[in-house]
Design an enzyme around this catalytic site. Structure first.
Site, mmCIF file in Angstrom:
data_model
loop_
_atom_site.group_PDB
_atom_site.id
_atom_site.type_symbol
_atom_site.label_atom_id
_atom_site.label_comp_id
_atom_site.label_asym_id
_atom_site.label_seq_id
_atom_site.Cartn_x
_atom_site.Cartn_y
_atom_site.Cartn_z
ATOM 1 N N GLU A 150 0.835 -1.202 0.000
ATOM 2 C CA GLU A 150 0.000 0.000 0.000
ATOM 3 C C GLU A 150 0.873 1.256 0.000
ATOM 4 O O GLU A 150 0.640 2.193 -0.771
ATOM 5 C CB GLU A 150 -0.876 -0.044 1.247
ATOM 6 C CG GLU A 150 -2.132 0.753 1.178
ATOM 7 C CD GLU A 150 -2.989 0.500 2.419
ATOM 8 O OE1 GLU A 150 -2.714 -0.476 3.159
ATOM 9 O OE2 GLU A 150 -3.916 1.284 2.642
HETATM 10 O O1 LIG Z 1 -8.645 8.264 -4.872
HETATM 11 C C1 LIG Z 1 -8.488 8.904 -3.860
HETATM 12 N N1 LIG Z 1 -7.850 10.076 -3.899
HETATM 13 C C2 LIG Z 1 -7.648 10.817 -2.793
HETATM 14 N N2 LIG Z 1 -8.052 10.434 -1.586
HETATM 15 C C3 LIG Z 1 -8.698 9.279 -1.458
HETATM 16 C C4 LIG Z 1 -8.937 8.478 -2.570
HETATM 17 N N3 LIG Z 1 -9.549 7.401 -2.152
HETATM 18 C C5 LIG Z 1 -9.700 7.532 -0.820
HETATM 19 N N4 LIG Z 1 -9.204 8.662 -0.377
HETATM 20 C C6 LIG Z 1 -9.145 9.140 1.020
HETATM 21 O O2 LIG Z 1 -8.814 8.043 1.871
HETATM 22 C C7 LIG Z 1 -9.325 8.292 3.179
HETATM 23 C C8 LIG Z 1 -10.105 7.111 3.674
HETATM 24 O O3 LIG Z 1 -9.282 5.988 3.848
HETATM 25 P P1 LIG Z 1 -9.726 4.543 3.391
HETATM 26 O O4 LIG Z 1 -11.209 4.422 3.349
HETATM 27 O O5 LIG Z 1 -9.019 4.253 2.116
HETATM 28 O O6 LIG Z 1 -9.222 3.659 4.600
HETATM 29 P P2 LIG Z 1 -8.011 2.596 4.677
HETATM 30 O O7 LIG Z 1 -6.931 3.091 3.774
HETATM 31 O O8 LIG Z 1 -7.612 2.592 6.109
HETATM 32 O O9 LIG Z 1 -8.590 1.280 4.228
HETATM 33 C C9 LIG Z 1 -10.186 9.541 3.053
HETATM 34 O O10 LIG Z 1 -9.428 10.633 3.508
HETATM 35 C C10 LIG Z 1 -10.435 9.661 1.571
HETATM 36 O O11 LIG Z 1 -10.653 11.004 1.223
HETATM 37 CA CA LIG Z 2 -6.743 4.016 1.714
#
Ligand SMILES: O=c1[nH]cnc2c1ncn2[C@@H]1O[C@H](COP(=O)(O)OP(=O)(O)O)[C@@H](O)[C@H]1O
Ligand SMILES: [Ca+2]
Length: 406
Positions: A150
């Site tokens: 990641e």
């Molecule tokens: O394509 C993207 N571009 C920019 N920010 C993103 C994108 N996809 C998700 N985010 C951001 O990722 C964050 C949410 O994290 P996520 O749901 O991915 O949790 P995780 O990474 O812990 O699984 C939020 O701040 C959201 O705005």
């Molecule tokens: Ca994420």
């Protein structure tokens, strides 16, 4: 092609000639199954010559909330959200390229936190949706991504988009990603000392675009913004009893509300009688981060690109512009945290968690990673109109493994 079909070639410069455009344009579809939402990225690439890196010509991006993990007990319903997004790709990719366009879904921390059984049920429903689509479904097309990937793939994305992976004199930048359930830090160490002082499992060699990068990377599960809220409330990984109330000095005094995360309902509220404000809040949050993260010395002297919740909370509080992002120092988050936490009634209309979130970001940066107050953070959502997400790096990696790019 016969000469007759090629007659128009002399009227066009080679790069816009329809025949060439056809030959070297290709697509890739990457799903990001995050803990708070599911997103589709449909990339268009052009490879102008084998010796150059492919160029990203465009991106179509769409998202749905909540994330797959909210459907832990209804995997079919979860997969339906993926189907809705995939239908967009059917419209976006020209039909003659469907069979050559790979589709992949990688889940991150939300699914890592579910039981193996529930996560697998969701993933196999998604796989079925893919199999029924007209696209190329590679092996391992649906799965949970390794935390170290990641960070690395987000690092590839940002450094590709900022032009650091081609040509001589590469000056790469480090990245900070703050998700809902996990957070990542990734950079290319410049000093021998850093490599020597770093535990082996924080270093990963990665091959991309004919270069090998030995990167410092780590994903901290349970240290995403939303998981940190639960940890601060003392509710992370707890068997929640109905009616149980979690309280914090980081919340408005009179607040009592409920919150759903990862399919669990939590009731939370402010310290009715006790203290509220930045000081007590910082002490609470400190317990969540202090001594829990590895602190590489080298980052004290560097600047980092930061996105996701770092970006969102900075725009929520007007530290940066939503469209253009901006440059901040670590201390700016602390200043804003104090302002919000010590005047919670004034920020009533914003999220009740705004004080806790800003305080957590401050503590994570300073006490967690060990950044200095004056460390520079470049907050970006997009570079050259492409989202700064691990998904682009992941798509390059996918195309490389399929032999579709170099
Ligand atoms: O394509 C993207 N571009 C920019 N920010 C993103 C994108 N996809 C998700 N985010 C951001 O990722 C964050 C949410 O994290 P996520 O749901 O991915 O949790 P995780 O990474 O812990 O699984 C939020 O701040 C959201 O705005
Ligand atoms: Ca994420």
């Amino acid at each position: 092609h016969s000469n007759r079909e090629m007659w128009f070639q002399e009227f066009f410069p080679p790069n816009v000639c329809p025949i060439n455009a056809k030959a070297n344009t290709f697509y890739g579809i990457m799903f990001d199954a995050g803990s708070t939402g599911t997103r589709i990225h449909i990339y268009t690439f052009v490879q102008k010559s084998p010796e150059n890196l492919p160029e990203v010509e465009g991106e179509i991006f769409e998202s749905v909330k909540p994330g797959l993990s909210a459907y832990a007990d209804q995997p079919e319903k979860g997969a339906e959200t993926v189907k809705t997004l995939l239908d967009m790709a059917v419209d976006a990719v020209p039909p003659h390229l469907w069979k050559k366009t790979p589709v992949v879904l990688k889940a991150t921390a939300g699914l890592r936190l579910l039981s193996e059984e529930k996560a697998q049920a969701l993933l196999s429903e998604v796989k079925e949706v893919f199999e029924e689509s007209p696209f190329l479904v590679p092996e391992d097309s649906v799965g949970i991504m390794d935390g170290s990937h990641e960070g690395i793939l987000a690092w590839i994305t940002v450094n590709f988009l900022t032009g650091q992976l081609s040509g001589q004199n590469q000056q790469t930048v480090g990245i900070l990603d703050l998700g809902g359930a996990s957070t990542q830090i990734t950079f290319l160490p410049r000093f021998e000392e850093t490599l020597k002082e770093t535990p082996e499992d924080f270093l990963t060699s990665f091959e991309m675009f004919n270069s090998t990068y030995k990167l410092y990377t780590h994903s901290y599960l349970g240290f995403g913004l939303k998981a940190a809220r639960l940890a601060t409330l003392g509710a992370l990984n707890m068997e929640v009893v109905d009616g149980q109330m979690f309280r914090s000095s980081c919340l408005p005094k009179q607040l009592e509300a409920e919150w759903h995360f990862g399919g669990v309902k939590y009731q939370y509220g402010g310290n009715k009688e006790g203290e509220t404000g930045f000081k007590p809040c910082y002490l609470e949050v400190l317990k969540v981060v202090k001594g829990k993260l590895h602190q590489p010395d080298e980052i004290r002297e560097s600047s980092f690109y930061a996105f996701s919740y770092y970006y969102d909370r900075a725009t929520d509080t007007n530290l940066i512009d939503y469209e253009h992002g901006g440059v901040l120092e670590v201390r700016d988050f602390e200043r804003k945290a104090k302002e919000v936490c010590d005047n919670m009634e004034r920020y009533n209309s914003a999220s009740p968690f705004l004080c806790m979130d800003l305080t957590y970001i401050t503590a994570l940066l300073k006490e967690g990673f060990g950044f200095r107050d004056n460390t520079v953070l470049k907050l970006t959502k997009k570079v050259n109109n492409i989202e700064t997400s691990w998904t682009l790096g992941a798509t390059f990696y996918l195309l490389q493994s399929l032999g579709m790019t170099y």
